[in-house]
Design a protein around this motif. Structure first.
Motif, PDB file in Angstrom:
ATOM      1  N   ASP A   1      34.002  34.195  48.117  1.00  0.00           N
ATOM      2  CA  ASP A   1      34.679  33.519  49.231  1.00  0.00           C
ATOM      3  C   ASP A   1      35.996  34.229  49.484  1.00  0.00           C
ATOM      4  O   ASP A   1      36.413  35.096  48.713  1.00  0.00           O
ATOM      5  N   ALA A   2      36.665  33.856  50.517  1.00  0.00           N
ATOM      6  CA  ALA A   2      37.882  34.553  50.950  1.00  0.00           C
ATOM      7  C   ALA A   2      39.018  34.396  49.955  1.00  0.00           C
ATOM      8  O   ALA A   2      39.896  35.260  49.865  1.00  0.00           O
ATOM      9  N   ASN A   3      39.039  33.299  49.208  1.00  0.00           N
ATOM     10  CA  ASN A   3      40.176  33.006  48.335  1.00  0.00           C
ATOM     11  C   ASN A   3      39.954  33.417  46.886  1.00  0.00           C
ATOM     12  O   ASN A   3      40.900  33.452  46.101  1.00  0.00           O
ATOM     13  N   GLY A   4      38.730  33.710  46.507  1.00  0.00           N
ATOM     14  CA  GLY A   4      38.441  34.038  45.120  1.00  0.00           C
ATOM     15  C   GLY A   4      38.581  35.520  44.833  1.00  0.00           C
ATOM     16  O   GLY A   4      38.747  36.345  45.733  1.00  0.00           O
ATOM     17  N   ASP A   5      38.498  35.892  43.535  1.00  0.00           N
ATOM     18  CA  ASP A   5      38.563  37.300  43.138  1.00  0.00           C
ATOM     19  C   ASP A   5      37.261  38.036  43.435  1.00  0.00           C
ATOM     20  O   ASP A   5      37.257  39.247  43.639  1.00  0.00           O
ATOM     21  N   PHE A   6      36.147  37.299  43.446  1.00  0.00           N
ATOM     22  CA  PHE A   6      34.847  37.899  43.741  1.00  0.00           C
ATOM     23  C   PHE A   6      34.643  37.911  45.251  1.00  0.00           C
ATOM     24  O   PHE A   6      34.496  36.867  45.892  1.00  0.00           O
ATOM     25  N   LYS A   7      34.659  39.111  45.836  1.00  0.00           N
ATOM     26  CA  LYS A   7      34.616  39.273  47.298  1.00  0.00           C
ATOM     27  C   LYS A   7      33.234  39.738  47.751  1.00  0.00           C
ATOM     28  O   LYS A   7      32.390  40.131  46.945  1.00  0.00           O
ATOM     29  N   SER A   8      33.052  39.757  49.046  1.00  0.00           N
ATOM     30  CA  SER A   8      31.759  40.147  49.607  1.00  0.00           C
ATOM     31  C   SER A   8      31.429  41.605  49.282  1.00  0.00           C
ATOM     32  O   SER A   8      30.259  41.953  49.087  1.00  0.00           O
ATOM     33  N   HIS A   9      32.451  42.476  49.230  1.00  0.00           N
ATOM     34  CA  HIS A   9      32.150  43.884  48.920  1.00  0.00           C
ATOM     35  C   HIS A   9      31.732  44.061  47.467  1.00  0.00           C
ATOM     36  O   HIS A   9      30.944  44.950  47.136  1.00  0.00           O
TER      37      HIS A   9
ATOM     38  N   GLN B   1      23.274  35.025  40.319  1.00  0.00           N
ATOM     39  CA  GLN B   1      22.999  34.225  39.133  1.00  0.00           C
ATOM     40  C   GLN B   1      22.603  35.170  38.012  1.00  0.00           C
ATOM     41  O   GLN B   1      21.677  35.965  38.152  1.00  0.00           O
ATOM     42  N   PHE B   2      23.329  35.089  36.902  1.00  0.00           N
ATOM     43  CA  PHE B   2      23.070  35.963  35.772  1.00  0.00           C
ATOM     44  C   PHE B   2      21.880  35.435  34.980  1.00  0.00           C
ATOM     45  O   PHE B   2      21.486  34.276  35.108  1.00  0.00           O
ATOM     46  N   ASN B   3      21.295  36.307  34.137  1.00  0.00           N
ATOM     47  CA  ASN B   3      20.174  35.878  33.312  1.00  0.00           C
ATOM     48  C   ASN B   3      20.459  36.191  31.851  1.00  0.00           C
ATOM     49  O   ASN B   3      21.561  35.915  31.387  1.00  0.00           O
ATOM     50  N   SER B   4      19.516  36.765  31.138  1.00  0.00           N
ATOM     51  CA  SER B   4      19.701  36.968  29.697  1.00  0.00           C
ATOM     52  C   SER B   4      20.506  38.218  29.361  1.00  0.00           C
ATOM     53  O   SER B   4      20.739  38.494  28.182  1.00  0.00           O
ATOM     54  N   TYR B   5      20.936  38.979  30.375  1.00  0.00           N
ATOM     55  CA  TYR B   5      21.751  40.167  30.100  1.00  0.00           C
ATOM     56  C   TYR B   5      23.224  39.771  30.012  1.00  0.00           C
ATOM     57  O   TYR B   5      23.757  39.094  30.894  1.00  0.00           O
ATOM     58  N   VAL B   6      23.857  40.199  28.925  1.00  0.00           N
ATOM     59  CA  VAL B   6      25.278  39.921  28.711  1.00  0.00           C
ATOM     60  C   VAL B   6      26.025  41.247  28.626  1.00  0.00           C
ATOM     61  O   VAL B   6      25.428  42.301  28.470  1.00  0.00           O
ATOM     62  N   GLY B   7      27.341  41.175  28.731  1.00  0.00           N
ATOM     63  CA  GLY B   7      28.141  42.398  28.669  1.00  0.00           C
ATOM     64  C   GLY B   7      29.223  42.379  29.716  1.00  0.00           C
ATOM     65  O   GLY B   7      29.880  41.358  29.922  1.00  0.00           O
ATOM     66  N   VAL B   8      29.374  43.495  30.416  1.00  0.00           N
ATOM     67  CA  VAL B   8      30.491  43.598  31.350  1.00  0.00           C
ATOM     68  C   VAL B   8      30.117  44.468  32.540  1.00  0.00           C
ATOM     69  O   VAL B   8      29.361  45.433  32.426  1.00  0.00           O
ATOM     70  N   ILE B   9      30.625  44.080  33.696  1.00  0.00           N
ATOM     71  CA  ILE B   9      30.473  44.841  34.936  1.00  0.00           C
ATOM     72  C   ILE B   9      31.871  45.026  35.515  1.00  0.00           C
ATOM     73  O   ILE B   9      32.608  44.055  35.681  1.00  0.00           O
ATOM     74  N   GLN B  10      32.245  46.274  35.797  1.00  0.00           N
ATOM     75  CA  GLN B  10      33.522  46.524  36.454  1.00  0.00           C
ATOM     76  C   GLN B  10      33.252  47.135  37.815  1.00  0.00           C
ATOM     77  O   GLN B  10      32.589  48.170  37.936  1.00  0.00           O
ATOM     78  N   ILE B  11      33.761  46.475  38.852  1.00  0.00           N
ATOM     79  CA  ILE B  11      33.594  46.944  40.237  1.00  0.00           C
ATOM     80  C   ILE B  11      34.983  47.131  40.815  1.00  0.00           C
ATOM     81  O   ILE B  11      35.709  46.158  41.031  1.00  0.00           O
ATOM     82  N   GLY B  12      35.346  48.381  41.048  1.00  0.00           N
ATOM     83  CA  GLY B  12      36.704  48.625  41.524  1.00  0.00           C
ATOM     84  C   GLY B  12      37.690  48.067  40.510  1.00  0.00           C
ATOM     85  O   GLY B  12      37.663  48.396  39.338  1.00  0.00           O
ATOM     86  N   GLY B  13      38.575  47.195  40.948  1.00  0.00           N
ATOM     87  CA  GLY B  13      39.554  46.610  40.038  1.00  0.00           C
ATOM     88  C   GLY B  13      39.122  45.283  39.448  1.00  0.00           C
ATOM     89  O   GLY B  13      39.897  44.647  38.726  1.00  0.00           O
ATOM     90  N   LEU B  14      37.894  44.836  39.724  1.00  0.00           N
ATOM     91  CA  LEU B  14      37.416  43.547  39.226  1.00  0.00           C
ATOM     92  C   LEU B  14      36.515  43.745  38.010  1.00  0.00           C
ATOM     93  O   LEU B  14      35.589  44.547  38.031  1.00  0.00           O
TER      94      LEU B  14
END
Length: 408
Positions: free
Chosen positions: A18-26, A51-64
């Motif tokens: 959403d517009a106000n959160g850290d997770f953006k459309s891009h 929606q995540f499933n049984s995979y755990v760990g980390v995803i870095q996209i740009g600065g997020l």
């Protein structure tokens, strides 16, 4: 859920942009493209979200940074305390399974040092490269092709005619050079460059110092085939850990996905496989006297098909036990038919009297050993549940003692 540009979620949780959160459309667009390239196995795309499933760990996209944590309890608060606890569990399981190395950190206080598990990998890599620089980067022979004023090495006739038809005084040759600008160091440099596009923390200074050590090396695009060419000998053996981490970083890095400004790095682990390996490794390390533990004993079953139980335990008195691990929440009174049939096959094939399906524990109680009704054979199976957390991360030797007790 988030702190600045850092979001922590649990497996099977949903996030929406959403517009106000850290997770953006891009960010969403980048993750959708990544998922499509990986057969949609890491998460499910939902309306305006993931929606995540049984995979755990980390995803870095740009600065997020999005960290996906395992979870096996009834607490639905998703509190910071819960996140800290299960981040510690994940770090400990990765450590035990040798996916990370963290020095001087015990099982109980592992989660206190790092904001994200990605930070662990970044620090590991920088420490390994720094250690190699301090030791002295090695030289190796490599073949190069270039124009020379004197014949050196082997003359390449066709290239020489093409390039020196005017300059008859030159020779286009292939020859050997003994220097530091070889494939090992080009891989290390590429790993540092990946980090340079992702790091904005206290590690930046160390990264810049290490990049300076490679400032005059040429940069090449590294892919999986380059790692296949690596053959470490006695002199280059200390590079093993740094190359392994570089491989993980480079091959999981997607620069400028969706032609935007989002560089993407993913380090994801199937929680089912991680749980399986974790249980095996702690059993192998803390097994009682007189027992042997074997992992993934694959054998022929029908035509070209094979069967493979997770763990086989054999005693010196030739008792055999089969353990199959399942990272899911089930009722101790209601095992699935497929799981029970699978365990019966294992009992028969490995001539084991007892087998056990081993799950993470919430508040379930172990079942009793149920008897299979088949031609008078005395084959048994039970459901066992073991907790990996107590007040903190539970000690692995205590988990092993509990597992062995369940098999009696």
């Amino acid at each position: 859920m988030s702190k600045g540009n850092f979001i922590q979620v649990f497996e099977y949780q949903k996030i929406r942009y959403d517009a106000n959160g850290d997770f953006k459309s891009h960010h969403f667009d980048s993750m959708v493209l990544y998922n499509e390239k990986n057969q949609s196995k890491h998460f499910t795309v939902i309306h305006k979200g993931i929606q995540f499933n049984s995979y755990v760990g980390v995803i870095q996209i740009g600065g997020l940074t999005i960290e996906i944590l395992p979870k096996a309890d009834n607490d639905i608060s998703h509190s910071e305390e819960q996140k800290k606890k299960w981040q510690g569990v994940l770090l400990n399981m990765l450590r035990v399974c040798k996916h990370i190395t963290v020095d001087n950190v015990s099982e109980t206080n592992l989660s206190k040092r790092y904001n994200s598990i990605l930070e662990v990998y970044f620090e590991m890599y920088l420490n390994e490269v720094e250690s190699l620089v301090k030791r002295g980067l090695i030289k190796k022979y490599r073949r190069v092709q270039s124009n020379q004023l004197a014949l050196r090495g082997k003359l390449l006739f066709s290239q020489n005619i093409q390039k020196n038809i005017v300059h008859k005084e030159r020779f286009y040759c292939e020859h050997q050079i003994y220097d530091k600008e070889h494939l090992l160091h080009l891989i290390l440099l590429r790993g540092l460059k990946v980090l340079d596009s992702l790091i904005s923390s206290h590690l930046k200074d160390k990264l810049n110092r290490l990049l300076f050590e490679f400032y005059d090396y040429k940069e090449i695009n590294i892919n999986a085939t380059h790692f296949d060419k690596i053959n470490l000998e006695r002199k280059s053996l200390p590079y093993q850990k740094a190359v392994d981490i570089a491989k993980m970083l480079i091959l999981n890095y997607s620069p400028n996905l969706n032609s935007g400004n989002d560089n993407m790095l993913t380090l994801l682990f199937d929680m089912n496989k991680l749980w399986e390996e974790y249980i095996y490794r702690i059993l192998q390390k803390h097994k009682p006297e007189g027992y042997r533990v074997n992992f993934q004993n694959k054998t022929s079953f029908w035509e070209h098909k094979t069967i493979r139980p997770d763990i086989l335990i054999a005693s010196d008195t030739n008792e055999i036990f089969v353990i199959d691990t399942k990272w899911k929440i089930v009722d101790s009174r209601n095992p699935s038919d497929d799981d029970l049939k699978q365990m019966f096959t294992y009992n028969l094939h490995w001539e084991a009297e007892k087998s056990m399906l081993l799950y993470p524990k919430i508040n379930q109680e172990d079942s009793k050993f149920g008897v299979y009704h088949f031609d008078g054979l005395e084959k048994k199976c039970k459901l066992g549940f073991v907790s990996i957390v107590d007040n903190g991360i539970r000690r692995s030797e205590n988990i092993v003692l509990e597992i062995m007790e369940k098999l009696k």
